[in-house]
Design a protein around this motif. Structure first.
Motif, PDB file in Angstrom:
ATOM      1  N   TYR A 129       0.820  -1.223   0.224  1.00 43.51           N
ATOM      2  CA  TYR A 129       0.145   0.054  -0.007  1.00 43.51           C
ATOM      3  C   TYR A 129       0.903   1.251  -0.084  1.00 43.51           C
ATOM      4  O   TYR A 129       1.825   1.447   0.715  1.00 43.51           O
ATOM      5  CB  TYR A 129      -0.940   0.147   1.165  1.00 43.51           C
ATOM      6  N   LEU A 130       0.189   2.182  -0.796  1.00 45.30           N
ATOM      7  CA  LEU A 130       0.743   3.785  -0.695  1.00 45.30           C
ATOM      8  C   LEU A 130      -0.159   4.639   0.258  1.00 45.30           C
ATOM      9  O   LEU A 130      -1.142   4.381   0.221  1.00 45.30           O
ATOM     10  CB  LEU A 130       0.896   4.279  -2.084  1.00 45.30           C
ATOM     11  N   LEU A 131       0.519   5.522   0.924  1.00 45.57           N
ATOM     12  CA  LEU A 131      -0.484   6.570   1.606  1.00 45.57           C
ATOM     13  C   LEU A 131      -0.415   7.840   0.720  1.00 45.57           C
ATOM     14  O   LEU A 131       0.789   8.206   0.612  1.00 45.57           O
ATOM     15  CB  LEU A 131       0.102   6.513   3.116  1.00 45.57           C
ATOM     16  N   LYS A 146      -1.976   7.174  -9.972  1.00 44.93           N
ATOM     17  CA  LYS A 146      -2.411   6.166  -9.088  1.00 44.93           C
ATOM     18  C   LYS A 146      -2.410   6.765  -7.576  1.00 44.93           C
ATOM     19  O   LYS A 146      -3.158   6.405  -6.506  1.00 44.93           O
ATOM     20  CB  LYS A 146      -1.995   4.772  -9.052  1.00 44.93           C
ATOM     21  N   ALA A 147      -1.567   7.723  -7.345  1.00 42.83           N
ATOM     22  CA  ALA A 147      -1.192   7.972  -5.938  1.00 42.83           C
ATOM     23  C   ALA A 147      -1.855   9.513  -5.803  1.00 42.83           C
ATOM     24  O   ALA A 147      -1.893   9.960  -4.563  1.00 42.83           O
ATOM     25  CB  ALA A 147       0.294   8.370  -5.957  1.00 42.83           C
ATOM     26  N   SER A 148      -2.640   9.986  -6.779  1.00 44.57           N
ATOM     27  CA  SER A 148      -3.235  11.189  -6.729  1.00 44.57           C
ATOM     28  C   SER A 148      -4.685  10.914  -6.232  1.00 44.57           C
ATOM     29  O   SER A 148      -5.477  10.370  -7.125  1.00 44.57           O
ATOM     30  CB  SER A 148      -3.346  11.846  -7.966  1.00 44.57           C
ATOM     31  N   GLY A 149      -5.083  11.964  -5.276  1.00 41.27           N
ATOM     32  CA  GLY A 149      -6.576  11.812  -4.915  1.00 41.27           C
ATOM     33  C   GLY A 149      -7.654  12.880  -5.396  1.00 41.27           C
ATOM     34  O   GLY A 149      -8.626  12.627  -5.248  1.00 41.27           O
ATOM     35  N   THR A 166      -3.864   2.439  -3.020  1.00 41.93           N
ATOM     36  CA  THR A 166      -3.563   3.824  -2.431  1.00 41.93           C
ATOM     37  C   THR A 166      -4.505   3.934  -1.453  1.00 41.93           C
ATOM     38  O   THR A 166      -5.933   4.017  -1.581  1.00 41.93           O
ATOM     39  CB  THR A 166      -3.305   4.922  -3.366  1.00 41.93           C
ATOM     40  N   ILE A 167      -3.978   4.319  -0.294  1.00 43.37           N
ATOM     41  CA  ILE A 167      -4.964   4.856   0.902  1.00 43.37           C
ATOM     42  C   ILE A 167      -5.133   6.285   0.746  1.00 43.37           C
ATOM     43  O   ILE A 167      -3.935   6.981   1.026  1.00 43.37           O
ATOM     44  CB  ILE A 167      -4.667   4.222   2.022  1.00 43.37           C
ATOM     45  N   VAL A 205       2.915  -0.992   3.953  1.00 42.86           N
ATOM     46  CA  VAL A 205       3.069   0.310   3.248  1.00 42.86           C
ATOM     47  C   VAL A 205       4.397   0.659   2.822  1.00 42.86           C
ATOM     48  O   VAL A 205       5.460   0.386   3.276  1.00 42.86           O
ATOM     49  CB  VAL A 205       2.735   1.323   4.278  1.00 42.86           C
ATOM     50  N   TYR A 206       4.353   0.716   1.450  1.00 43.89           N
ATOM     51  CA  TYR A 206       5.618   1.113   0.772  1.00 43.89           C
ATOM     52  C   TYR A 206       6.292   2.466   0.671  1.00 43.89           C
ATOM     53  O   TYR A 206       7.472   3.013   0.434  1.00 43.89           O
ATOM     54  CB  TYR A 206       5.919   0.648  -0.705  1.00 43.89           C
TER      55      TYR A 206
END
Ligand SMILES: Cc1ncc(COP(=O)(O)O)c(C=O)c1O
Length: 226
Positions: A129-131, A146-149, A166-167, A205-206
């Motif tokens: 997972y990425l935060l 993918k990391a963008s909210g 991604t969380i 979490v990476y």
């Protein structure tokens, strides 16, 4: 050409996927913090062109250095061979970050930088997972998207079937606290939430990616304590 005609042609030739239109002006030139449109109207650019020209427009020191280098050598890849300006830049970047034995990859854009950082941390940590943050924007390449909210990226990622790893955490916005607190009485509850999330995911979490000032989300500075 009228502004309407200009904008109409722009829409015809540029892909919508590469644009976020904020400024209905045709910019022709600039100096310091002032940009000038094709009709000679002057604007003070409080955004430094999306924080890209933080040194001021046409900064003479930078113009001089760029011109000197362009006359000497526009490009010979520093990947195949070696060159001195690339080494000087790498040295400087390492000294700014303060990372002991730091390593540099020179890239082309913010998306490129974030893609590299995410790719490397995932490859190194081998976790799931990425935060990241609600309303964040990290770029247009796949890992960065993918990391963008932000809504636009979420829609693209959904379309590609690339969701889920991604969380998205609440961004520490002290002016409009998403957790409903007011400053200082909150005792940085938002930090506790990060710790709780990592525990909930059993540490799988990476990385965590954050804009120190959330840009497209509304120019929101995270508090220093965060
Ligand atoms: C916070 C942030 N990260 C990454 C990017 C992507 O940078 P680039 O457009 O140079 O690929 C942007 C671009 O707006 C940004 O605002």
């Amino acid at each position: 050409m009228s502004l309407d005609t200009f904008i109409e042609e722009y829409h015809r030739v540029f892909s919508r996927s590469s644009r976020t239109e904020y400024v209905p002006a045709v910019i022709k030139e600039a100096y310091n913090s002032v940009v000038i449109d094709v009709y000679g109207r002057k604007y003070i650019d409080f955004s430094s062109s999306a924080s890209v020209v933080n040194t001021g427009y046409n900064n003479p020191k930078i113009l001089g250095a760029v011109e000197k280098q362009l006359r000497r050598l526009i490009h010979y890849t520093h990947i195949y061979g070696f060159n001195e300006p690339a080494l000087k830049l790498a040295r400087k970047l390492i000294s700014i970050t303060g990372v002991v034995d730091g390593k540099v990859i020179l890239g082309l854009s913010g998306s490129d930088a974030n893609e590299g950082a995410l790719f490397l941390s995932k490859a190194y940590n081998r976790r799931t997972y990425l935060l990241s943050y609600v309303n964040s924007f990290h770029g247009c390449t796949l890992m960065a998207a993918k990391a963008s909210g932000i809504d636009l990226s979420r829609r693209v990622v959904r379309l590609l079937g690339e969701e889920g790893k991604t969380i998205f955490l609440p961004y520490p916005d002290c002016y409009r606290c998403p957790l409903g607190y007011t400053w200082s009485s909150c005792r940085l509850r938002c930090v506790e939430i990060v710790k709780e999330k990592i525990e909930e995911l059993n540490g799988d979490v990476y990385g965590l990616i954050i804009e120190p000032i959330q840009g497209d989300g509304g120019i929101i500075p995270a508090p220093e304590e965060y």
